[in-house]
Write a protein that holds these residues in place. Structure first.
Motif, PDB file in Angstrom:
ATOM      1  N   GLY A  64       5.706  -3.962  -4.939  1.00 47.85           N
ATOM      2  CA  GLY A  64       6.551  -4.898  -5.663  1.00 47.85           C
ATOM      3  C   GLY A  64       5.872  -5.669  -6.773  1.00 47.85           C
ATOM      4  N   LYS A  65       6.583  -6.674  -7.244  1.00 48.44           N
ATOM      5  CA  LYS A  65       6.109  -7.500  -8.355  1.00 48.44           C
ATOM      6  C   LYS A  65       6.514  -8.945  -8.080  1.00 48.44           C
ATOM      7  CE  LYS A  65       6.353  -7.938 -13.400  1.00 48.44           C
ATOM      8  NZ  LYS A  65       7.002  -7.429 -14.636  1.00 48.44           N
ATOM      9  N   CYS A  66       5.516  -9.759  -7.807  1.00 48.27           N
ATOM     10  CA  CYS A  66       5.779 -11.170  -7.538  1.00 48.27           C
ATOM     11  C   CYS A  66       4.479 -11.941  -7.718  1.00 48.27           C
ATOM     12  CB  CYS A  66       6.329 -11.366  -6.121  1.00 48.27           C
ATOM     13  SG  CYS A  66       5.158 -10.957  -4.808  1.00 48.27           S
ATOM     14  N   PHE A  67       4.515 -13.231  -7.455  1.00 50.44           N
ATOM     15  CA  PHE A  67       3.356 -14.084  -7.713  1.00 50.44           C
ATOM     16  C   PHE A  67       2.154 -13.693  -6.858  1.00 50.44           C
ATOM     17  CE2 PHE A  67       0.882 -18.052  -7.553  1.00 50.44           C
ATOM     18  CZ  PHE A  67       0.786 -18.323  -8.901  1.00 50.44           C
ATOM     19  N   TYR A  68       2.412 -13.337  -5.588  1.00 45.76           N
ATOM     20  CA  TYR A  68       1.319 -12.998  -4.681  1.00 45.76           C
ATOM     21  C   TYR A  68       1.332 -11.524  -4.277  1.00 45.76           C
ATOM     22  CZ  TYR A  68       0.456 -18.006  -4.064  1.00 45.76           C
ATOM     23  OH  TYR A  68       0.153 -19.329  -4.283  1.00 45.76           O
ATOM     24  N   CYS A  69       2.092 -10.687  -4.933  1.00 44.40           N
ATOM     25  CA  CYS A  69       2.153  -9.269  -4.578  1.00 44.40           C
ATOM     26  C   CYS A  69       0.823  -8.582  -4.879  1.00 44.40           C
ATOM     27  CB  CYS A  69       3.275  -8.576  -5.354  1.00 44.40           C
ATOM     28  SG  CYS A  69       4.928  -8.963  -4.715  1.00 44.40           S
ATOM     29  N   LYS A  70       0.338  -7.802  -3.928  1.00 43.66           N
ATOM     30  CA  LYS A  70      -0.914  -7.075  -4.084  1.00 43.66           C
ATOM     31  C   LYS A  70      -0.691  -5.601  -3.779  1.00 43.66           C
ATOM     32  CE  LYS A  70      -3.635 -11.116  -2.711  1.00 43.66           C
ATOM     33  NZ  LYS A  70      -4.608 -11.650  -1.718  1.00 43.66           N
ATOM     34  N   ILE A  71      -1.446  -4.769  -4.452  1.00 39.09           N
ATOM     35  CA  ILE A  71      -1.267  -3.332  -4.326  1.00 39.09           C
ATOM     36  C   ILE A  71      -1.645  -2.824  -2.936  1.00 39.09           C
ATOM     37  CG2 ILE A  71      -3.574  -2.684  -5.113  1.00 39.09           C
ATOM     38  CD1 ILE A  71      -2.214  -0.446  -6.760  1.00 39.09           C
ATOM     39  N   ASN A  72      -2.451  -3.600  -2.218  1.00 36.22           N
ATOM     40  CA  ASN A  72      -2.859  -3.191  -0.869  1.00 36.22           C
ATOM     41  C   ASN A  72      -2.018  -3.837   0.224  1.00 36.22           C
ATOM     42  OD1 ASN A  72      -3.907  -5.735  -1.416  1.00 36.22           O
ATOM     43  ND2 ASN A  72      -5.680  -5.453  -0.076  1.00 36.22           N
ATOM     44  N   GLU A  73      -0.951  -4.540  -0.145  1.00 36.60           N
ATOM     45  CA  GLU A  73      -0.046  -5.159   0.824  1.00 36.60           C
ATOM     46  C   GLU A  73       1.360  -4.611   0.605  1.00 36.60           C
ATOM     47  OE1 GLU A  73      -2.393  -9.413   1.431  1.00 36.60           O
ATOM     48  OE2 GLU A  73      -0.592  -9.346   0.170  1.00 36.60           O
ATOM     49  N   THR A  74       1.561  -3.390   1.094  1.00 42.41           N
ATOM     50  CA  THR A  74       2.801  -2.661   0.824  1.00 42.41           C
ATOM     51  C   THR A  74       3.791  -2.785   1.967  1.00 42.41           C
ATOM     52  OG1 THR A  74       1.820  -0.655   1.748  1.00 42.41           O
ATOM     53  CG2 THR A  74       1.638  -0.975  -0.635  1.00 42.41           C
ATOM     54  N   VAL A  75       5.026  -2.450   1.648  1.00 43.32           N
ATOM     55  CA  VAL A  75       6.088  -2.299   2.647  1.00 43.32           C
ATOM     56  C   VAL A  75       6.417  -0.820   2.731  1.00 43.32           C
ATOM     57  CG1 VAL A  75       8.501  -2.760   3.186  1.00 43.32           C
ATOM     58  CG2 VAL A  75       7.046  -4.602   2.330  1.00 43.32           C
ATOM     59  N   CYS A  76       6.325  -0.259   3.923  1.00 39.26           N
ATOM     60  CA  CYS A  76       6.534   1.177   4.115  1.00 39.26           C
ATOM     61  C   CYS A  76       7.727   1.411   5.043  1.00 39.26           C
ATOM     62  CB  CYS A  76       5.287   1.833   4.709  1.00 39.26           C
ATOM     63  SG  CYS A  76       3.790   1.605   3.718  1.00 39.26           S
ATOM     64  N   PRO A  77       8.420   2.530   4.889  1.00 34.64           N
ATOM     65  CA  PRO A  77       9.544   2.836   5.772  1.00 34.64           C
ATOM     66  C   PRO A  77       9.069   3.185   7.179  1.00 34.64           C
ATOM     67  CG  PRO A  77       9.118   4.654   4.287  1.00 34.64           C
ATOM     68  CD  PRO A  77       8.242   3.541   3.839  1.00 34.64           C
ATOM     69  N   ASP A  78       9.974   3.095   8.150  1.00 34.22           N
ATOM     70  CA  ASP A  78       9.644   3.455   9.523  1.00 34.22           C
ATOM     71  C   ASP A  78       9.727   4.974   9.700  1.00 34.22           C
ATOM     72  OD1 ASP A  78      12.364   4.075   9.622  1.00 34.22           O
ATOM     73  OD2 ASP A  78      12.901   2.249  10.696  1.00 34.22           O
ATOM     74  N   ASP A  79       9.676   5.427  10.922  1.00 32.43           N
ATOM     75  CA  ASP A  79       9.687   6.857  11.200  1.00 32.43           C
ATOM     76  C   ASP A  79      10.993   7.529  10.769  1.00 32.43           C
ATOM     77  OD1 ASP A  79       7.167   6.603  12.245  1.00 32.43           O
ATOM     78  OD2 ASP A  79       7.862   6.409  14.332  1.00 32.43           O
TER      79      ASP A  79
END
Length: 289
Positions: free
Chosen positions: A234-249
């Motif tokens: 994502g893109k935000c004030f504290y968004c980091k490339i190593n802190e992702t949201v991934c889908p479940d199984d």
């Protein structure tokens, strides 16, 4: 004469001290004997055991707090009926729902809860097909901006933790909990505080619901993890490339679908908002605030 006076005054002081001791002893004894206020101490470990502690605590409440107020029953029935409504089955019905919601929003109320609109609105937030998805750059944490069919916008705050997960550290440690948005809305309805945007849990399929309608800007904030799964940072004030949201199984991402209020409303800053840096708010310094 003066000796007798001193003796009498000493006896008076002695009686006064004895009476005070007896008074405090009696109070302490009454409190110990009263089952209503002999409340067990809660364990502050913030695990699932805290729910058991809460229920044990409730057993010690005086009976007056266990009796339902008859005046509340019609209000409760009206609130429940507003959500027991027919579901929205097509975009045309959803569009009508958004018109009703838009007419309701004002400076004193952010959501409708009468005439069945609440149920239709939440179901539309949860099930209306997505026409476009982009990053929502405002704010400190990852959110997506979804445009639904019928031209209604909503914020999507993805799930970061399971419900029982405990976040340790400072007040700003970790990420926001997505379900707190929904809890806040439900609590606002019960308390008749109409200032919380409607929110409901929704699951979206990354490959089927997001990728086909994702903007180029959103695609640039996607990457594959070590398992080869496509994730979003994502893109935000504290968004980091190593802190992702991934889908479940199942390829799905759970999140809070929050109604986007596209109106210019007057903003009143809460006097109880807290600071997230060294600078303290007035209420954090002034104990008599």
């Amino acid at each position: 004469m003066s000796l007798n006076y001193a003796f009498s005054f000493s006896v008076f002081l002695l009686v006064l001290v004895v009476l005070n001791i007896y008074f405090f002893y009696t109070l302490n004894t009454i409190n110990k004997k009263s089952p209503k206020f002999n409340v067990p101490k809660l364990r502050v470990d913030l695990t699932t055991n805290v729910f058991q502690d809460i229920y044990e605590y409730l057993n010690y409440l005086p009976n007056q707090y266990k009796n339902k107020n008859s005046k509340f029953m019609p209000i409760q029935k009206k609130l429940i009926n507003s959500f027991n409504t027919s579901r929205v089955t097509n975009p045309a019905h959803a569009q009508h729902t958004w018109v009703e919601v838009d007419n309701w929003v004002s400076n004193i109320s952010l959501f409708p809860h009468e005439d069945g609109i609440g149920g239709k609105m939440l179901h539309a937030l949860q099930s209306t097909p997505i026409a476009l998805v982009d990053n929502a750059p405002k704010g400190t944490q990852l959110k997506l901006l979804l445009l639904l069919e019928g031209n209604q916008k909503l914020y999507f705050k993805p799930k970061r933790y399971n419900l029982e997960h405990v976040i340790n550290g400072k007040i700003y440690a970790g990420f926001d909990r997505h379900n707190s948005e929904v809890f806040a809305y439900y609590l606002a309805m019960v308390l008749n505080f109409k200032w919380i945007p409607p929110s409901v849990i929704r699951k979206v399929h990354l490959d089927n619901d997001i990728l086909p309608v994702a903007t180029s800007g959103l695609r640039k904030t996607m990457l594959k993890n070590s398992k080869g799964t496509l994730c979003i940072y994502g893109k935000c004030f504290y968004c980091k490339i190593n802190e992702t949201v991934c889908p479940d199984d199942n390829g799905e991402v759970e999140g809070a679908a929050i109604l986007y209020l596209d109106k210019q409303l007057k903003v009143y800053k809460s006097p109880w908002r807290r600071s997230y840096n060294a600078k303290k708010m007035e209420w954090e310094i002034d104990r008599d605030y």
